[in-house]
Design a protein around this motif. Structure first.
Motif, PDB file in Angstrom:
ATOM      1  N   TYR A 324     -32.702 -27.789  32.005  1.00 59.27           N
ATOM      2  CA  TYR A 324     -31.298 -27.504  31.729  1.00 59.27           C
ATOM      3  C   TYR A 324     -30.425 -28.701  32.123  1.00 59.27           C
ATOM      4  O   TYR A 324     -30.860 -29.592  32.845  1.00 59.27           O
ATOM      5  CB  TYR A 324     -30.837 -26.247  32.484  1.00 59.27           C
ATOM      6  CG  TYR A 324     -30.854 -26.363  33.986  1.00 59.27           C
ATOM      7  CD1 TYR A 324     -29.700 -26.685  34.696  1.00 59.27           C
ATOM      8  CD2 TYR A 324     -32.031 -26.147  34.704  1.00 59.27           C
ATOM      9  CE1 TYR A 324     -29.713 -26.792  36.078  1.00 59.27           C
ATOM     10  CE2 TYR A 324     -32.050 -26.243  36.089  1.00 59.27           C
ATOM     11  CZ  TYR A 324     -30.883 -26.571  36.775  1.00 59.27           C
ATOM     12  OH  TYR A 324     -30.895 -26.674  38.136  1.00 59.27           O
ATOM     13  N   SER A 325     -29.185 -28.690  31.653  1.00 60.27           N
ATOM     14  CA  SER A 325     -28.233 -29.755  31.983  1.00 60.27           C
ATOM     15  C   SER A 325     -27.327 -29.315  33.119  1.00 60.27           C
ATOM     16  O   SER A 325     -26.986 -28.134  33.235  1.00 60.27           O
ATOM     17  CB  SER A 325     -27.374 -30.095  30.757  1.00 60.27           C
ATOM     18  OG  SER A 325     -28.167 -30.585  29.709  1.00 60.27           O
ATOM     19  N   TRP A 326     -26.931 -30.278  33.938  1.00 68.14           N
ATOM     20  CA  TRP A 326     -26.053 -30.000  35.074  1.00 68.14           C
ATOM     21  C   TRP A 326     -25.203 -31.248  35.292  1.00 68.14           C
ATOM     22  O   TRP A 326     -25.741 -32.327  35.519  1.00 68.14           O
ATOM     23  CB  TRP A 326     -26.901 -29.695  36.314  1.00 68.14           C
ATOM     24  CG  TRP A 326     -26.127 -29.332  37.541  1.00 68.14           C
ATOM     25  CD1 TRP A 326     -25.595 -30.190  38.467  1.00 68.14           C
ATOM     26  CD2 TRP A 326     -25.804 -28.019  37.994  1.00 68.14           C
ATOM     27  NE1 TRP A 326     -24.978 -29.496  39.466  1.00 68.14           N
ATOM     28  CE2 TRP A 326     -25.090 -28.159  39.213  1.00 68.14           C
ATOM     29  CE3 TRP A 326     -26.064 -26.735  37.511  1.00 68.14           C
ATOM     30  CZ2 TRP A 326     -24.616 -27.071  39.928  1.00 68.14           C
ATOM     31  CZ3 TRP A 326     -25.604 -25.652  38.238  1.00 68.14           C
ATOM     32  CH2 TRP A 326     -24.886 -25.816  39.424  1.00 68.14           C
ATOM     33  N   ASP A 327     -23.901 -31.112  35.171  1.00 68.82           N
ATOM     34  CA  ASP A 327     -23.034 -32.278  35.320  1.00 68.82           C
ATOM     35  C   ASP A 327     -22.962 -32.710  36.778  1.00 68.82           C
ATOM     36  O   ASP A 327     -22.449 -31.981  37.628  1.00 68.82           O
ATOM     37  CB  ASP A 327     -21.621 -31.970  34.816  1.00 68.82           C
ATOM     38  CG  ASP A 327     -21.578 -31.811  33.305  1.00 68.82           C
ATOM     39  OD1 ASP A 327     -22.532 -32.253  32.649  1.00 68.82           O
ATOM     40  OD2 ASP A 327     -20.593 -31.253  32.788  1.00 68.82           O
TER      41      ASP A 327
END
Length: 347
Positions: A324-327
């Motif tokens: 997943y993406s996580w800023d």
């Protein structure tokens, strides 16, 4: 102990460095520091507090062995590195060639030989699999666009156009093949491979060989979600004796010394496994092996340190990874540390 690890480019096509570090730290038996070696000032792993204690820029492999060695010597004077674990295909030839000099500096490695790197190369894979009686797609080595004309007579569209290190495109006609050829050749060099397209489900194995022909551990997984770049974004550990036997066969034949990722496609018509690639390092999904009960990254570290490591006896089936993406939020000061000084520290 200080362990230097590359491949912190945790982006849409992630490197294995961050999950390798995660596995080592999760072992509960690692007492030391992680030194991140990065190629770009925006590699996300360099800004994650929980990944490396300190990070240093190193030159790209294309800069030559002398530049890389000089930079490592500089870093080693400050850090006194015990072990280096390179995790990217494109840098392995350089680190294997430098291994004797690194040893003189007191830095240990656990790497395959140049011969083994060549034997499993994408341009040699067909011959290797034929000799080992392993099913493999037909391929054409293309050093120019002229070679692509062979596709119509030797293969059927669609075909897969692949780079010698990375990148792959499924193409459906000659014009698309030429376009993919130029994209890959300009980025990764020649030759480019045109490979028979096998329609089916993708399966991968994360494994570790001890250099004598023995498999220390292996965890196969089925891809559940694949990105448009062909990267597995979700997968599940599975029980598959055929894949495990193939893994043992390949590692035994190569006497493979290091982590590896074996890529297969299971033909949906025949249920036959086809060998697609033998990658000479752990995959970016290698943390799944840790979650399934085989901490292969930490086992590699132990082998590099000269420790005896017993073969893993099993693993948990049904473990799923979902990427997943996580800023990650940082500030200009940290970016300047890396881009100007070529290093940063998390304390």
């Amino acid at each position: 102990m200080k362990v230097a690890i590359t491949g912190l480019n945790n982006i849409d096509s992630p490197g294995p460095g961050v999950p390798v570090i995660r596995g080592i730290k999760d072992s509960g038996r690692f007492e030391g520091e992680i030194i991140g070696l990065i190629y770009d000032s925006l590699e996300p792993g360099a800004y994650m507090d929980q990944v490396a204690n300190r990070n240093y820029m190193i030159p790209y492999p294309s800069s030559g062995l002398d530049s890389l060695l000089e930079r490592i010597e500089f870093i080693n004077e400050k850090e006194k590195i015990d072990i280096i674990i390179p995790t990217l295909d494109s840098e392995l030839y350089a680190f294997v060639k430098l291994a004797p000099k690194l040893k003189e500096m007191g830095i240990k490695t656990f790497l395959p030989t140049i011969e083994n790197l060549n034997l499993r190369g994408k341009d040699k894979l067909f011959n290797f699999c034929e000799e080992c009686d392993i099913s493999v797609p037909k391929n054409i080595l293309a050093s120019s666009t002229q070679d692509l004309y062979k596709i119509s007579s030797e293969l059927n569209y669609p075909v897969v156009i692949k780079g010698i290190f990375y990148d792959a495109h499924i193409v459906h006609n000659f014009d698309e093949a030429v376009s993919a050829f130029h994209k890959i050749a300009n980025k990764w060099g020649l030759p480019v491979i045109a490979q028979e397209y096998i329609q089916g489900e993708e399966y991968n194995v994360c494994a570790l060989g001890d250099g004598t022909g023995a498999t220390i551990g292996a965890v196969p997984m089925k891809k559940l979600y694949i990105t448009d770049k062909g990267k597995g974004w979700a997968g599940i550990s599975i029980d598959d004796k055929v894949l495990l036997d193939l893994t043992d066969k390949i590692i035994s034949r190569l006497k493979w010394k290091s982590g590896t990722e074996l890529e297969f496609v299971k033909d949906k018509k025949t249920n036959q496994y086809y060998m697609i690639e033998i990658n000479p390092r752990f995959p970016a999904w290698c943390y799944l092996s840790v979650a399934a009960g085989q901490n292969l990254p930490f086992a590699l570290l132990q082998l590099a340190d000269g420790k005896k490591v017993d073969k893993f006896s099993g693993y948990q089936v049904g473990k799923i990874f979902i990427r997943y993406s996580w800023d990650l939020i940082t500030d200009l000061k940290k970016f300047e540390e890396i881009s100007v000084k070529g290093e940063n520290s998390h304390g």
